[in-house]
Write a protein that holds these residues in place. Structure first.
Motif, PDB file in Angstrom:
ATOM      1  N   LEU A  21       0.722  -1.211   0.395  1.00  0.00           N
ATOM      2  CA  LEU A  21       0.054   0.152  -0.085  1.00  0.00           C
ATOM      3  C   LEU A  21       0.463   1.381   0.340  1.00  0.00           C
ATOM      4  N   TRP A  23       2.643   4.934   1.306  1.00  0.00           N
ATOM      5  CA  TRP A  23       1.871   5.205   2.736  1.00  0.00           C
ATOM      6  C   TRP A  23       0.635   6.139   2.563  1.00  0.00           C
ATOM      7  N   LEU A  26      -2.898   3.797   5.046  1.00  0.00           N
ATOM      8  CA  LEU A  26      -2.413   4.326   6.333  1.00  0.00           C
ATOM      9  C   LEU A  26      -2.068   5.391   6.899  1.00  0.00           C
ATOM     10  N   THR A  30      -5.372   7.336   9.867  1.00  0.00           N
ATOM     11  CA  THR A  30      -5.231   7.659  11.575  1.00  0.00           C
ATOM     12  C   THR A  30      -5.400   8.800  11.544  1.00  0.00           C
TER      13      THR A  30
END
Length: 68
Positions: A21, A23, A26, A30
């Protein structure tokens, strides 16, 4: 009578699916989670806009654009 099995065209990767994936896939969820959590924990920091609602402003702007 036995059925033939077809061999796989590519060998399966050993360490999992092999898909990486980027960067931000994620980092962005988050960041959104942390931001919403901070707003829930400290609602006095969030500033509500005063005056007319955003929907009314959006409808008025749409009417201006359609009137042209």
């Amino acid at each position: 009578m036995t059925a033939r099995t077809h061999p796989r065209p590519h060998p399966a990767p050993r360490g999992g699916s092999g898909i990486r994936l980027p960067w931000w896939a994620l980092a962005l969820p988050t960041l959104a989670f942390v931001t919403l959590l901070l707003l829930v924990l400290n609602p006095s920091e969030s500033h509500a806009t005063s005056g007319e609602p955003a929907i009314a402003h959006l409808v008025e702007r749409a009417q201006q654009l359609l009137a042209r």
